[in-house]
Design a protein around this motif. Sequence first.
Motif, PDB file in Angstrom:
ATOM      1  N   GLY A  71       0.821  -1.208   0.000  1.00  0.00           N
ATOM      2  CA  GLY A  71       0.000   0.000   0.000  1.00  0.00           C
ATOM      3  C   GLY A  71       0.851   1.252   0.000  1.00  0.00           C
ATOM      4  N   GLN A  72       0.462   2.174  -0.864  1.00  0.00           N
ATOM      5  CA  GLN A  72       1.153   3.456  -0.993  1.00  0.00           C
ATOM      6  C   GLN A  72       1.397   4.088   0.383  1.00  0.00           C
ATOM      7  OE1 GLN A  72       2.100   5.197  -3.805  1.00  0.00           O
ATOM      8  NE2 GLN A  72       2.672   7.072  -2.732  1.00  0.00           N
ATOM      9  N   GLY A  73       2.611   4.497   0.608  1.00  0.00           N
ATOM     10  CA  GLY A  73       2.914   5.228   1.834  1.00  0.00           C
ATOM     11  C   GLY A  73       3.274   4.369   3.027  1.00  0.00           C
ATOM     12  N   THR A  74       3.166   3.067   2.877  1.00  0.00           N
ATOM     13  CA  THR A  74       3.544   2.213   3.996  1.00  0.00           C
ATOM     14  C   THR A  74       5.025   2.409   4.300  1.00  0.00           C
ATOM     15  OG1 THR A  74       1.883   0.605   3.369  1.00  0.00           O
ATOM     16  CG2 THR A  74       3.597  -0.164   4.848  1.00  0.00           C
ATOM     17  N   THR A  75       5.311   2.490   5.579  1.00  0.00           N
ATOM     18  CA  THR A  75       6.625   2.941   6.010  1.00  0.00           C
ATOM     19  C   THR A  75       7.303   1.924   6.919  1.00  0.00           C
ATOM     20  OG1 THR A  75       5.876   5.221   5.915  1.00  0.00           O
ATOM     21  CG2 THR A  75       7.742   4.781   7.343  1.00  0.00           C
ATOM     22  N   PHE A  76       8.590   1.810   6.775  1.00  0.00           N
ATOM     23  CA  PHE A  76       9.345   0.923   7.668  1.00  0.00           C
ATOM     24  C   PHE A  76      10.662   1.607   8.032  1.00  0.00           C
ATOM     25  CE2 PHE A  76      12.605  -2.398   8.215  1.00  0.00           C
ATOM     26  CZ  PHE A  76      12.050  -3.100   9.271  1.00  0.00           C
ATOM     27  N   VAL A  77      10.913   1.687   9.302  1.00  0.00           N
ATOM     28  CA  VAL A  77      12.165   2.315   9.729  1.00  0.00           C
ATOM     29  C   VAL A  77      13.263   1.239   9.728  1.00  0.00           C
ATOM     30  CG1 VAL A  77      13.366   3.533  11.574  1.00  0.00           C
ATOM     31  CG2 VAL A  77      10.946   3.993  11.145  1.00  0.00           C
ATOM     32  N   ALA A  78      14.133   1.337   8.754  1.00  0.00           N
ATOM     33  CA  ALA A  78      15.164   0.313   8.588  1.00  0.00           C
ATOM     34  C   ALA A  78      16.355   0.563   9.509  1.00  0.00           C
ATOM     35  CB  ALA A  78      15.634   0.266   7.135  1.00  0.00           C
ATOM     36  N   GLY A  79      16.545   1.800   9.890  1.00  0.00           N
ATOM     37  CA  GLY A  79      17.643   2.112  10.796  1.00  0.00           C
ATOM     38  C   GLY A  79      17.281   3.359  11.571  1.00  0.00           C
ATOM     39  N   GLN A  80      17.447   3.294  12.871  1.00  0.00           N
ATOM     40  CA  GLN A  80      17.051   4.431  13.672  1.00  0.00           C
ATOM     41  C   GLN A  80      18.274   5.300  13.971  1.00  0.00           C
ATOM     42  OE1 GLN A  80      14.776   3.182  17.144  1.00  0.00           O
ATOM     43  NE2 GLN A  80      13.057   4.088  16.047  1.00  0.00           N
ATOM     44  N   GLY A  81      18.105   6.570  13.788  1.00  0.00           N
ATOM     45  CA  GLY A  81      19.218   7.490  14.034  1.00  0.00           C
ATOM     46  C   GLY A  81      19.600   7.512  15.505  1.00  0.00           C
ATOM     47  N   GLY A  82      20.860   7.789  15.777  1.00  0.00           N
ATOM     48  CA  GLY A  82      21.330   7.854  17.160  1.00  0.00           C
ATOM     49  C   GLY A  82      20.854   9.119  17.844  1.00  0.00           C
ATOM     50  N   ARG A  83      20.654   9.036  19.145  1.00  0.00           N
ATOM     51  CA  ARG A  83      20.287  10.247  19.876  1.00  0.00           C
ATOM     52  C   ARG A  83      21.502  11.154  19.992  1.00  0.00           C
ATOM     53  NH1 ARG A  83      16.463   8.500  24.810  1.00  0.00           N
ATOM     54  NH2 ARG A  83      15.847   6.478  24.028  1.00  0.00           N
ATOM     55  N   GLY A  84      21.227  12.413  20.038  1.00  0.00           N
ATOM     56  CA  GLY A  84      22.307  13.352  20.282  1.00  0.00           C
ATOM     57  C   GLY A  84      22.701  13.313  21.754  1.00  0.00           C
ATOM     58  N   GLY A  85      23.953  13.645  22.043  1.00  0.00           N
ATOM     59  CA  GLY A  85      24.389  13.678  23.433  1.00  0.00           C
ATOM     60  C   GLY A  85      24.026  15.005  24.076  1.00  0.00           C
ATOM     61  N   LEU A  86      23.760  14.982  25.378  1.00  0.00           N
ATOM     62  CA  LEU A  86      23.464  16.241  26.057  1.00  0.00           C
ATOM     63  C   LEU A  86      24.751  17.039  26.263  1.00  0.00           C
ATOM     64  CD1 LEU A  86      20.843  15.418  28.845  1.00  0.00           C
ATOM     65  CD2 LEU A  86      20.494  16.170  26.490  1.00  0.00           C
ATOM     66  N   GLY A  87      24.628  18.321  26.113  1.00  0.00           N
ATOM     67  CA  GLY A  87      25.758  19.189  26.383  1.00  0.00           C
ATOM     68  C   GLY A  87      25.881  19.455  27.882  1.00  0.00           C
ATOM     69  N   ASN A  88      26.981  20.088  28.281  1.00  0.00           N
ATOM     70  CA  ASN A  88      27.159  20.249  29.733  1.00  0.00           C
ATOM     71  C   ASN A  88      26.182  21.247  30.344  1.00  0.00           C
ATOM     72  OD1 ASN A  88      28.454  22.524  28.722  1.00  0.00           O
ATOM     73  ND2 ASN A  88      30.098  22.476  30.259  1.00  0.00           N
ATOM     74  N   ALA A  89      25.580  22.105  29.524  1.00  0.00           N
ATOM     75  CA  ALA A  89      24.564  23.010  30.080  1.00  0.00           C
ATOM     76  C   ALA A  89      23.376  22.189  30.570  1.00  0.00           C
ATOM     77  CB  ALA A  89      24.125  24.014  29.019  1.00  0.00           C
ATOM     78  N   ALA A  90      22.970  21.197  29.766  1.00  0.00           N
ATOM     79  CA  ALA A  90      21.815  20.388  30.140  1.00  0.00           C
ATOM     80  C   ALA A  90      22.143  19.445  31.290  1.00  0.00           C
ATOM     81  CB  ALA A  90      21.344  19.582  28.936  1.00  0.00           C
ATOM     82  N   ARG A 111      25.845  19.554  40.585  1.00  0.00           N
ATOM     83  CA  ARG A 111      26.967  19.545  39.646  1.00  0.00           C
ATOM     84  C   ARG A 111      26.851  20.814  38.815  1.00  0.00           C
ATOM     85  NH1 ARG A 111      25.304  16.319  36.375  1.00  0.00           N
ATOM     86  NH2 ARG A 111      25.235  14.446  37.642  1.00  0.00           N
ATOM     87  N   LYS A 112      27.418  21.920  39.385  1.00  0.00           N
ATOM     88  CA  LYS A 112      27.142  23.226  38.786  1.00  0.00           C
ATOM     89  C   LYS A 112      27.818  23.442  37.445  1.00  0.00           C
ATOM     90  CE  LYS A 112      25.528  26.045  42.531  1.00  0.00           C
ATOM     91  NZ  LYS A 112      25.531  25.043  43.627  1.00  0.00           N
ATOM     92  N   ALA A 113      29.044  22.917  37.328  1.00  0.00           N
ATOM     93  CA  ALA A 113      29.766  23.145  36.073  1.00  0.00           C
ATOM     94  C   ALA A 113      30.384  21.846  35.577  1.00  0.00           C
ATOM     95  CB  ALA A 113      30.842  24.198  36.278  1.00  0.00           C
ATOM     96  N   PRO A 114      29.589  20.984  34.992  1.00  0.00           N
ATOM     97  CA  PRO A 114      30.136  19.711  34.530  1.00  0.00           C
ATOM     98  C   PRO A 114      31.216  19.948  33.482  1.00  0.00           C
ATOM     99  CG  PRO A 114      27.746  19.817  34.189  1.00  0.00           C
ATOM    100  CD  PRO A 114      28.192  21.177  34.619  1.00  0.00           C
ATOM    101  N   GLY A 115      32.320  19.272  33.641  1.00  0.00           N
ATOM    102  CA  GLY A 115      33.420  19.432  32.687  1.00  0.00           C
ATOM    103  C   GLY A 115      33.353  18.365  31.611  1.00  0.00           C
ATOM    104  N   PHE A 116      32.157  17.899  31.329  1.00  0.00           N
ATOM    105  CA  PHE A 116      32.021  16.854  30.300  1.00  0.00           C
ATOM    106  C   PHE A 116      30.644  16.974  29.672  1.00  0.00           C
ATOM    107  CE2 PHE A 116      29.003  13.868  32.183  1.00  0.00           C
ATOM    108  CZ  PHE A 116      28.929  14.368  33.472  1.00  0.00           C
ATOM    109  N   ALA A 117      30.492  16.281  28.577  1.00  0.00           N
ATOM    110  CA  ALA A 117      29.188  16.210  27.903  1.00  0.00           C
ATOM    111  C   ALA A 117      28.992  14.760  27.485  1.00  0.00           C
ATOM    112  CB  ALA A 117      29.180  17.122  26.684  1.00  0.00           C
ATOM    113  N   LEU A 118      27.767  14.420  27.096  1.00  0.00           N
ATOM    114  CA  LEU A 118      27.527  13.040  26.658  1.00  0.00           C
ATOM    115  C   LEU A 118      27.810  12.896  25.163  1.00  0.00           C
ATOM    116  CD1 LEU A 118      24.269  12.071  28.593  1.00  0.00           C
ATOM    117  CD2 LEU A 118      26.661  11.709  29.226  1.00  0.00           C
TER     118      LEU A 118
END
Length: 478
Positions: free
Chosen positions: A110-129, A135-142
Amino acid sequence: MTTFVDRVELHAAAGNGGHGCASVHREKFKPLGGPDGGNGGRGGDVILVVEQSVTTLLDYHHSPHRKATNGQPGAGDNRSGKDGQDLVLPVPDGTVVLDKAGNVLADLVGQGTTFVAGQGGRGGLGNAALASARRKAPGFALLGEPGESRDIVLELKTVADVALVGYPSAGKSSLISVLSAAKPKIADYPFTTLVPNLGVVTAGSTVYTIADVPGLIPGASQGKGLGLEFLRHVERCSVLVHVLDTATLESDRDPVSDLDMIEEELRLYGGLENRPRIVALNKVDIPDGQDLADMIRPDLEARGYRVFEVSAIAHKGLKELSFALAGIIAEARATKPKEEATRIVIRPRAVDDAGFTVTLEDDGIYRVRGEKPERWVRQTDFNNDEAVGYLADRLNRLGVEDSLMKAGARAGDGVAIGPEENAVVFDWEPTVTAGAEMLGRRGEDHRLEEPRPAAQRRRERDAERDDAEKEYDEFDPF
Ligand SMILES: Nc1nc2c(ncn2[C@@H]2O[C@H](COP(=O)(O)OP(=O)(O)OP(=O)(O)O)[C@@H](O)[C@H]2O)c(=O)[nH]1
Ligand SMILES: [Mg+2]
C-alpha cells in the motif's frame, strides 16, 4: 547478461547522534560563566516508503549502501547541533523486508507504507543540560549515540491478481500484451522474460492486474532456470492461469505433461494448493494446435479445470478468458478482507526500557544487559574521568551495583555491560566496599540509619535524583 533483481541486500546506516558540547560561558570581566555547551543533534533515520511509481529494486542493486546524515555536535553559547536528515528510500508496492537469517520483518503493501530500517542515534546532552544544583559546572558532555546499522534483504513480490505460469515460450508475455496495454518483450527463444511483466486488464466493471512469470522448467522449485525467483511472485495472486503451448515443436512435450510438470513444481514450492487455477490452451491459430486442443480438452476438464482455447496472435478466445478471470477475482475480492491502503510499520523497540539483568557467565564475568545501562555506556567519553564518574553514579542509582552485589560480584571481578559482540568490560570497583548488607549509595551508611521499607527508600531515592537526571530520562528525541 540481464540480471533479474527482485531480491537485494541493503546496508542501511542511520546517522550518528552529534556529541554534546562541554563549554564554559566566556564574557569580558565575568570570569565565572556557567556551562553553556549545547546538545548534539539527532542522527537521521533510514526509512523505507512504498511508492507506487517505483516498480523495481534495481536502484538498491546498484548502490546497496545507504546512509542517513549525522546529527551535528552541540556548540558553546547553548547552540544545539542540527539534526541529521532522514533518508527516505522509495520501494515498490509489495516489498518484503527480511533480516539476513530470512525472518520477515515487514511486508510493505500500500502506498505510503513505512518501515524504519535504521534508527538514528540520539544526540548527546551538552554540559549546560547536565548541570544541576549538585553539579554546577560539569566538565564533560555526553557522546552522541551511533546510528543503527543494519543489513536487510528486500524482496519484491508482485501484487497481481492473476499469474500466468507455463513453460518458456508458451506465450505468456504474448497473452499479457493482448489482454492489457502492457508491451512486454516477446520472442521465440526461451527465457525471454526476465522480470515479471505486469498488465492491467479491464473486463466489464472489474479491473485487475495480470503478471506473467518467467518460464518454468522441471526443477524450477529447486532453483533451476529462473523459476524459484519468480515463484515468489505467484504467492499473492488470486488465481493462476496455466498457459499451455498446443503447438510446441519439442517432440517430448505435450500440454498435459507440461501441466503436470508445472503442477509438480508448484507443489514442491508449496503454499499454493488452494489457489484457483484455470487452463489457457494457447496457439490454437495453428491448425495442429487446434486439433491437439480439441483432443485434450475433455481430459483436462475431467480433472476439474476450466479450459479456454486462445490465440494471442489471432486474438481468439481472449474475451472469454478475461471475463472468466474477472469473475474469479471479483469473488475472491468479495470474500477477502480488504487490504488496508496504508499501514505504518514501526519496528518494535526494546521493551525492557526500565530494567536490566545481571548474569554470571561461564568465564566468571558478570554481564549487565539493559536498554539504559547499554545506552549510558555508549554515551560515555571514557577519556574523561568526570564523565566516567557520572556513568558510575547513574548505574549505581539504577541499582546495577546492588544487583551485582546480590549476584555475588566482588571487587576486582570482571563486569561487562552490553551484548557479547559489543560490550564495555571493566574490573568492578564497588563504590562502597563494606559488607554486602551494609552497602548503600555513596555517602550513605545503613549502619547509621533506621531500616526503612523498600518503598520508602525508593521514594527517597527518586526524590534525590537531581534535575539533570530527570531531564535526561525524559529527553527522548524520537
Ligand atoms: N502462432 C502463435 N504463436 C504464438 C502465440 N502466442 C505466442 N506465440 C509465439 O511464441 C513465442 C513465445 O512467446 P512469448 O510470449 O515470448 O512466450 P513466453 O511464455 O512469455 O516465454 P518466456 O518469457 O521465455 O517464458 C513467440 O515467438 C510468440 O510470437 C499464439 O497464440 N500463436
Ligand atoms: Mg515471456
